[in-house]
Design a protein around this motif. Structure first.
Motif, PDB file in Angstrom:
ATOM      1  N   LEU A 292       0.904  -0.963   0.150  1.00 39.81           N
ATOM      2  CA  LEU A 292       0.059   0.280   0.289  1.00 39.81           C
ATOM      3  C   LEU A 292       0.710   1.211   0.115  1.00 39.81           C
TER       4      LEU A 292
ATOM      5  N   ASN B  80       6.640  -6.351   5.481  1.00 38.86           N
ATOM      6  CA  ASN B  80       6.002  -6.265   5.916  1.00 38.86           C
ATOM      7  C   ASN B  80       6.201  -5.289   7.081  1.00 38.86           C
TER       8      ASN B  80
ATOM      9  N   ARG C 268       3.648  -6.555   1.525  1.00 41.57           N
ATOM     10  CA  ARG C 268       2.850  -6.265   2.315  1.00 41.57           C
ATOM     11  C   ARG C 268       3.367  -5.131   3.586  1.00 41.57           C
TER      12      ARG C 268
ATOM     13  N   LEU D 163       6.008  -1.061   8.367  1.00 36.25           N
ATOM     14  CA  LEU D 163       4.473  -0.016   8.481  1.00 36.25           C
ATOM     15  C   LEU D 163       5.393   0.841   9.058  1.00 36.25           C
ATOM     16  N   MET D 164       4.753   2.445   7.603  1.00 35.43           N
ATOM     17  CA  MET D 164       5.663   3.534   7.527  1.00 35.43           C
ATOM     18  C   MET D 164       4.372   4.327   8.064  1.00 35.43           C
ATOM     19  N   ALA D 165       4.174   5.530   9.022  1.00 34.02           N
ATOM     20  CA  ALA D 165       2.837   6.190   9.413  1.00 34.02           C
ATOM     21  C   ALA D 165       3.934   7.281   8.645  1.00 34.02           C
TER      22      ALA D 165
ATOM     23  N   LYS E  38       3.265  -1.498   3.872  1.00 34.86           N
ATOM     24  CA  LYS E  38       2.521  -0.225   3.879  1.00 34.86           C
ATOM     25  C   LYS E  38       3.257   1.034   4.008  1.00 34.86           C
ATOM     26  N   ILE E  39       2.644   1.808   3.818  1.00 36.56           N
ATOM     27  CA  ILE E  39       3.657   3.055   3.850  1.00 36.56           C
ATOM     28  C   ILE E  39       1.949   3.970   3.914  1.00 36.56           C
ATOM     29  N   ASP E  40       2.373   5.201   4.791  1.00 39.81           N
ATOM     30  CA  ASP E  40       1.018   6.070   4.443  1.00 39.81           C
ATOM     31  C   ASP E  40       1.017   7.222   4.026  1.00 39.81           C
TER      32      ASP E  40
END
Lengths: 336, 336, 336
Positions: A213, A251, A233, A253-255, A235-237
């Motif tokens: 994403l 997997n 999978r 995850l980056m805000a 996911k990048i904000d």
């Protein structure tokens, strides 16, 4: 590295003599040798043209398969045997100039070649533009006024939002790019040319693996002389920046406002709070946790939690913050 | 919360037995109960399906009106009487899966339903795309190559710039969205699914009240199971991020690179310098002043000035900064 | 300053009496004086209408050529002789209201006037929108779904990416704007109006000199009452923000998430790491080096290296960081 001809046009090979002339370099070898490929210094395969900068000893690390290498005068003698030196005070700039005599980025308007190949279940919203040579898989939706550049490959069941642009990219299945995402733009490379700051051309690609994403208005730049890769999978904000040559694991995850500088590697399962920055060439181990607003300037071992700017182990950062607060408060009491 | 059918299609109700099967959950109740709605745990109305995560005692806070609730095994016994437990080790993931069996986001390309309703004085620039079911008021201008998603409601005398995208949103009068603004994209929710990181579907809306300004390339995400609300005359600069479920009051000013995490509440008249970040669920009182670059991780009382990262009262932050400077300088003198 | 009629429509002159009435101001002069131009207080030429805020003594610095000036009651007596006072408790708001009675921004849809002038070698990709009055030079490529606003001037051999929007701008030769770049949007100006926060209209332009690069999704706002200028060969990475009235010199390099607040001046050859912020009205000397994540709140002499937030000389920042680390560690040892 092979320059991917889905995204760049080959202009044919050039003799070294011509490339030396073009870049005002001193050639220590046969001017008739034909050059058809470019690469980074350490990955250069047979026949490729590379460059090396930094201390002269760096020249000894150049791949011995390289045909020729732009190098400073000091480093020329340290090139591996068989690698022809192109002596130039600005090796990076010279390489960029030579590379542009060999390849040319397909323009947003250059639509030669085969028509885009769409599956019968691919859906294009109004205003979506798909350039020639693009391939888009079954069940994928391209949003309104989005642009898929020449040669881009997109898998199945992807969701591409509105006003997205994608170029120089290979995209897997079940990938989402939210509205305004920018995939495959030129990485930020600047060389010191004879007339001042000069854009360094970027020859790589972006690879987004399955189920990635990319948030709204986020940017993933293509590689310079390799690829930028986002693992399965991950996911990048919104409003994040992934620079050239970065490799993110699975997997991750980056805000929001995360910024990953060039050539950084991040291991699987790493979690980043908002506004985390990582300096170029840093390696972050798998499962690391980076607190919001952390600015990371050095490698981080797997599984560790870091915070602060410059980043340090999170416990240390919190201890320092708390100690400072106590001392400054005490200092005030002492005075009053 | 009611899922707004202007933005989502209902797929009809589902029996609990089917939803348990779909999510591999253990059902502690009647499998024939029909579920037609979703909600968050504390706001669930009659017949709605919710989830609860965290310590088991959280389960006791679930709305007693909920029909059923995804919950961990430990928490199941603490649900209010009458709320059926769907036992799952990953309640949030399971709820997302079940919700997608009940509702489906209208795609950018899904243009079933009534034509967009434009006032005779609404002006659409070239390339503007307005999806079906959208309503746009008198005197509003939609800029070139902008996209108004299905069902979006926009009031009178608004100015929507170029390359803007708006979806899942209700917009008042005299609102400006500058070019590249992204309204109503999916909030950043990730659950830990059986195959790794999984996008959590987002079922809420964005509400922009009268006279709001959203700067260029800024993003306002739609809510997860509630709405994201920007109050009257609140002004947001370029490249800001407003996450899901955020509620900003009136006359809030936010300079560039402001980042507001999920479910934050900000009171009327709060002023934020550039690059202010606020962590999720924080409550900022009315009239607070947050200095540029502040990173706020805790609630702030009304009217206070805070700065630094982690944020603290501004006077304290400045005192610490100044004390540190003096001490470090003295430390150096002592050594030399 | 002259309002550039390529970007704004003139609504004709207005008598001072009318402008006083419109803004609920007290007029200390001849109501029949016709006003046709607007300006900032210190640059106002003959016949222009300006405003002044802040301490009353500021009024004495108003250009003596100004025809009239919105000013607080306290400052009115200090205006230069011959400058008519329009007394208002909210001078900035009043000036914005009056200015909008004199000029009107050409809308994205307002396409009166001459057709766009394209060179025969200008190439427009599919979906590109070029408004009337725009002029685009030889060899320039406008990417798909990009928008060139009314009256915009673009030179030769420029590369404008996909989904870019440009308005109120004069652009030189060999300029690149990567996809999603936003040039010439309204700067972020908010005044305290009688009904709450009010957008301050922005009357200036953006000027991008030759060989400038603007990264993907970066924003360069137009000036308020002057121009925003980016000097030759200055290179700006993705997701940067350049506010109104900023003047960047030549060969300035700015990495991702750089944020330059209003009216900042940056000298030639300054280099900024990622996420550097500079507060409004700061002057940075030529050749300065600003470390990643620096937050600069005061002027920086030429050639100096600064870092930290609030910014200080880099050596001092590193010394403080290192001293704090040692002390906090020692403090812990003492206790244990």
């Amino acid at each position: 590295m092979q320059v991917d001809l889905r995204f760049f046009d080959s202009l044919g090979s050039q003799p070294l003599g011509r490339l030396a002339e073009l870049t005002m370099s001193e050639l220590n070898g046969d001017p008739a040798v034909e050059i058809a490929g470019i690469a980074s210094s350490q990955t250069a395969g047979a026949g490729a043209l590379c460059y090396v900068e930094g201390p002269p000893k760096q020249a000894s690390l150049v791949s011995s398969q390289a045909a020729a290498c732009f190098v400073s005068r000091d480093g020329a003698g340290r090139l591996p045997k068989g690698v022809i030196a192109l002596i130039n005070a600005r090796p990076r700039w010279a390489h960029g100039q030579a590379a542009q005599a060999l390849f040319r980025l397909k323009e947003w308007t250059s639509c030669e070649g085969p028509e885009a190949a769409l599956h019968e279940t691919t859906r294009l919203a109004p205003g979506a533009v798909v350039c020639r040579g693009a391939v888009i898989g079954a069940g994928t939706v391209i949003g309104p006024n989005s642009v898929i550049g020449p040669g881009v490959q997109i898998g199945q069941h992807c969701r591409i939002g509105a006003n997205v642009s994608i170029r120089n990219a290979l995209i897997g299945n079940h990938v989402s790019v939210l509205s305004g995402g920018r995939i495959g733009e030129s990485g930020f490379g600047v060389s010191d040319g004879p007339d001042g700051a000069e854009d360094v051309p970027q020859w790589g690609r972006v690879i987004l693996q399955d189920h990635v994403l990319i948030g709204a208005n986020s940017c993933v730049d293509r590689g310079a002389l390799s690829d930028t890769v986002i693992g399965e999978r991950t996911k990048i904000d919104n409003l994040c920046q992934i620079a050239h040559n970065v490799v993110l694991g699975r997997n991750v995850l980056m805000a929001s406002f995360g910024g990953i500088s060039g050539s950084v590697e991040v291991g699987d399962g790493t979690i980043m709070g908002g506004r985390v920055g990582i300096a170029d060439h840093v390696v972050v181990g798998a499962g690391a946790k980076l607190a919001a607003s952390a600015g990371i300037f050095r490698d981080i071992p797997a599984g560790e939690a870091w915070g602060g700017t410059p980043g340090r182990p999170l416990r240390q950062f919190l201890r320092e913050t708390s100690w400072l607060q106590q001392q400054a408060m005490k200092g005030r009491s002492d005075k009053s």
